[in-house]
Motif scaffolding. Structure first.
Motif, mmCIF file in Angstrom:
data_model
loop_
_atom_site.group_PDB
_atom_site.id
_atom_site.type_symbol
_atom_site.label_atom_id
_atom_site.label_comp_id
_atom_site.label_asym_id
_atom_site.label_seq_id
_atom_site.Cartn_x
_atom_site.Cartn_y
_atom_site.Cartn_z
ATOM 1 N N LYS A 110 0.923 -1.024 0.155
ATOM 2 C CA LYS A 110 0.153 -0.018 0.039
ATOM 3 C C LYS A 110 0.812 1.144 0.197
ATOM 4 N N ALA A 111 0.217 2.305 0.367
ATOM 5 C CA ALA A 111 1.138 3.498 0.177
ATOM 6 C C ALA A 111 2.001 3.629 1.464
ATOM 7 N N THR A 112 3.442 2.975 1.069
ATOM 8 C CA THR A 112 4.332 2.992 2.123
ATOM 9 C C THR A 112 5.651 3.690 1.582
ATOM 10 N N PRO A 113 6.375 4.134 2.504
ATOM 11 C CA PRO A 113 7.719 4.791 2.245
ATOM 12 C C PRO A 113 8.581 3.920 1.503
ATOM 13 N N ILE A 114 9.421 4.712 0.900
ATOM 14 C CA ILE A 114 10.420 3.864 0.136
ATOM 15 C C ILE A 114 11.688 3.276 0.941
ATOM 16 N N PRO A 115 11.733 1.931 0.975
ATOM 17 C CA PRO A 115 12.489 1.311 1.773
ATOM 18 C C PRO A 115 14.055 1.879 1.699
ATOM 19 N N VAL A 116 14.546 2.203 2.891
ATOM 20 C CA VAL A 116 15.801 2.551 3.094
ATOM 21 C C VAL A 116 16.721 1.783 3.932
ATOM 22 N N PRO A 117 18.130 1.575 3.589
ATOM 23 C CA PRO A 117 18.950 0.570 4.342
ATOM 24 C C PRO A 117 18.764 0.881 5.738
ATOM 25 N N THR A 118 19.109 -0.184 6.457
ATOM 26 C CA THR A 118 19.003 -0.188 7.900
ATOM 27 C C THR A 118 20.225 0.407 8.852
ATOM 28 N N GLY A 119 20.079 1.480 9.378
ATOM 29 C CA GLY A 119 21.133 2.004 10.100
ATOM 30 C C GLY A 119 21.540 3.157 9.258
ATOM 31 N N SER A 120 20.880 3.507 8.241
ATOM 32 C CA SER A 120 21.150 4.704 7.428
ATOM 33 C C SER A 120 20.675 5.969 8.155
ATOM 34 N N THR A 121 21.149 6.872 7.427
ATOM 35 C CA THR A 121 20.870 8.506 7.864
ATOM 36 C C THR A 121 19.164 8.615 7.714
ATOM 37 N N THR A 191 21.625 14.031 11.148
ATOM 38 C CA THR A 191 22.570 12.980 10.572
ATOM 39 C C THR A 191 22.559 11.506 11.020
ATOM 40 N N GLY A 192 21.786 11.330 12.158
ATOM 41 C CA GLY A 192 22.024 10.178 12.662
ATOM 42 C C GLY A 192 21.119 10.263 13.870
ATOM 43 N N ALA A 193 20.761 9.038 14.793
ATOM 44 C CA ALA A 193 20.070 8.680 15.949
ATOM 45 C C ALA A 193 20.490 7.988 16.799
ATOM 46 N N HIS A 194 20.401 8.179 18.201
ATOM 47 C CA HIS A 194 20.879 7.325 19.122
ATOM 48 C C HIS A 194 19.660 6.770 19.973
ATOM 49 N N ARG A 195 19.874 5.241 20.201
ATOM 50 C CA ARG A 195 18.707 4.871 20.914
ATOM 51 C C ARG A 195 19.299 4.273 22.405
ATOM 52 N N THR A 196 18.564 4.644 23.289
ATOM 53 C CA THR A 196 18.536 4.183 24.503
ATOM 54 C C THR A 196 17.377 3.388 25.180
ATOM 55 N N ARG A 212 22.404 0.647 24.578
ATOM 56 C CA ARG A 212 22.582 2.026 23.773
ATOM 57 C C ARG A 212 23.014 1.509 22.319
ATOM 58 N N ARG A 213 22.534 2.025 21.311
ATOM 59 C CA ARG A 213 22.939 2.036 20.166
ATOM 60 C C ARG A 213 22.863 3.276 19.073
ATOM 61 N N ALA A 214 23.645 3.422 18.264
ATOM 62 C CA ALA A 214 23.537 4.707 17.341
ATOM 63 C C ALA A 214 23.662 4.197 15.978
ATOM 64 N N MET A 215 22.883 5.135 15.020
ATOM 65 C CA MET A 215 22.739 4.804 13.560
ATOM 66 C C MET A 215 22.896 6.243 12.885
ATOM 67 N N GLY A 216 23.541 5.834 11.713
ATOM 68 C CA GLY A 216 23.438 7.120 10.786
ATOM 69 C C GLY A 216 24.988 7.554 10.581
ATOM 70 N N ASP A 217 24.989 8.817 10.121
ATOM 71 C CA ASP A 217 26.421 9.560 10.176
ATOM 72 C C ASP A 217 26.686 10.159 11.279
ATOM 73 N N ALA A 259 33.749 8.187 23.215
ATOM 74 C CA ALA A 259 35.032 8.943 23.525
ATOM 75 C C ALA A 259 35.595 9.051 22.012
ATOM 76 N N ALA A 260 35.550 7.942 21.336
ATOM 77 C CA ALA A 260 36.047 8.321 19.935
ATOM 78 C C ALA A 260 35.580 9.410 19.341
ATOM 79 N N HIS A 261 34.262 9.392 19.235
ATOM 80 C CA HIS A 261 33.513 10.466 18.606
ATOM 81 C C HIS A 261 33.390 11.860 19.296
ATOM 82 N N LEU A 262 33.869 11.896 20.512
ATOM 83 C CA LEU A 262 34.265 13.179 21.263
ATOM 84 C C LEU A 262 35.506 13.887 20.491
ATOM 85 N N ALA A 263 36.474 12.872 20.475
ATOM 86 C CA ALA A 263 37.772 13.235 20.004
ATOM 87 C C ALA A 263 37.699 13.749 18.606
ATOM 88 N N ALA A 264 36.692 13.509 17.747
ATOM 89 C CA ALA A 264 36.156 14.038 16.486
ATOM 90 C C ALA A 264 35.374 14.919 16.046
#
Length: 345
Positions: A110-121, A191-196, A212-217, A259-264
């Protein structure tokens, strides 16, 4: 009573080949597996769905060798039809299970969104759009339980009542309440999302292996609280950053999520002074040193804020807000102490 997700996945697994023929018609059977390009029904042979029980695991489980994605047949339904909400996936699964053994040709979605890759932005954007403000939800209860009472200006946080959780051991997909955090660039583009994932009553994190997991850019971006000006603070975790924000609610802050993303983390073009919210561990020390070196090269003054315990959330919960503010006051530049702590009093 409606079946839980794991029961629907089990019933689908009992009819794994029929489900593959119905939702992944671009593939074909190869021995005890269904082979197809990917979970979105693209022709190819990199994804394999197990059709029969074997020493490697139960039927209905799939792995995409090209992307590393894996899941069960509920994921196949969601991705192949471009569904977003779990209730729609469950409704489709129940409809499939109610069909006779001689199944018709797959019906167009039915009228559904175009599929996008899991974990993508784009998947992160859809997840955040599906969520709602945190007021009155398990997220608010969870944060207040961590001593975090300053919640104005937290529009980057939302609540999802039934967020998918896929165990690392390829176990059945589960759904839990979750705090969804928007990861954005300086212009506010998500650009991304974080799930807790949270306990159903909001009293803590969900009893799962990786809550905790993150996804996207994520690289260079952050979960932001306030618009950065010439002064801002940046830390690792959301709760740690929000704890410091309870003491200085008018200072712009950013949670880089690790920590790695804080450094960057990237620096706003008008930034003159950066407060580094340090976690008291080796990873925090390494992030601090790398960030100071990068900021110094960019001509940005850098000051480290150190907790008395492991992080500032522990300080807030153990010592209280008044003691936390006093500790921070000793570490701030005088002009920032007058500007931010006085306004927070």
């Amino acid at each position: 009573m409606r079946e839980p997700a794991h029961e629907l996945a089990r019933r689908l697994a009992d009819q794994a080949e029929a489900a593959c023929r119905y939702y992944l018609p671009s593939g074909r059977r190869q021995g005890n597996y269904w082979s197809v390009g990917n979970v979105r029904n693209v022709p190819g042979r990199s994804m394999f769905v197990r059709l029969r029980p074997s020493p490697k695991g139960p039927p209905g489980k799939w792995t995409d060798a090209a992307t590393g994605e894996y899941g069960d047949l509920l994921d196949v339904i969601r991705e192949s039809l471009g569904l977003v909400e779990f209730k729609d996936v469950a409704e489709e699964a129940r409809a499939f299970l109610a069909l006779p053994e001689t199944r018709p040709e797959p019906h167009p979605p039915k009228a559904t969104p175009i599929p996008v890759p899991t974990g993508s932005t784009e998947a992160a954007r859809r997840l955040f759009a599906m969520s709602k403000p945190i007021v009155g939800t398990a997220v608010e209860k969870y944060l207040r339980g961590r001593g975090i009472a300053t919640l104005h200006g937290t529009g980057s946080l939302r609540f999802h009542s039934r967020c998918y959780y896929r165990p690392d051991d390829h176990g059945p997909t589960e759904t839990w309440p979750a705090m969804i955090a928007a990861v954005t660039d300086f212009d506010g583009r998500l650009t991304g999302a974080h799930r807790t994932w949270l306990a159903t009553d909001g009293t803590g994190k969900a009893p799962i292996d990786t809550p905790r997991r993150a996804m996207g850019d994520l690289l260079g971006h952050a979960v932001r609280f306030g618009v950065p000006g010439s002064v801002m603070a940046a830390g690792e975790g959301i709760e740690t950053t929000l704890s410091l924000r309870c003491a200085m609610p008018h200072m712009a802050m950013a949670a880089a999520l690790s920590a790695a993303h804080l450094a960057a983390i990237l620096f706003p073009p008008n930034l003159h002074r950066l407060y580094v919210i340090r976690d008291n561990d080796p990873a925090g020390d390494s992030a601090r040193d790398t960030l100071i070196e990068r900021a110094t090269k960019a001509g940005i003054e850098t000051i480290v804020l150190s907790p008395a315990m492991e992080d500032f959330n522990e300080d807030l919960c153990h010592f209280g807000l008044a003691t936390l503010r006093a500790s921070i006051a000793e570490q701030l530049m005088r002009r920032d102490r007058l500007r931010y702590l006085k306004r927070a009093a």
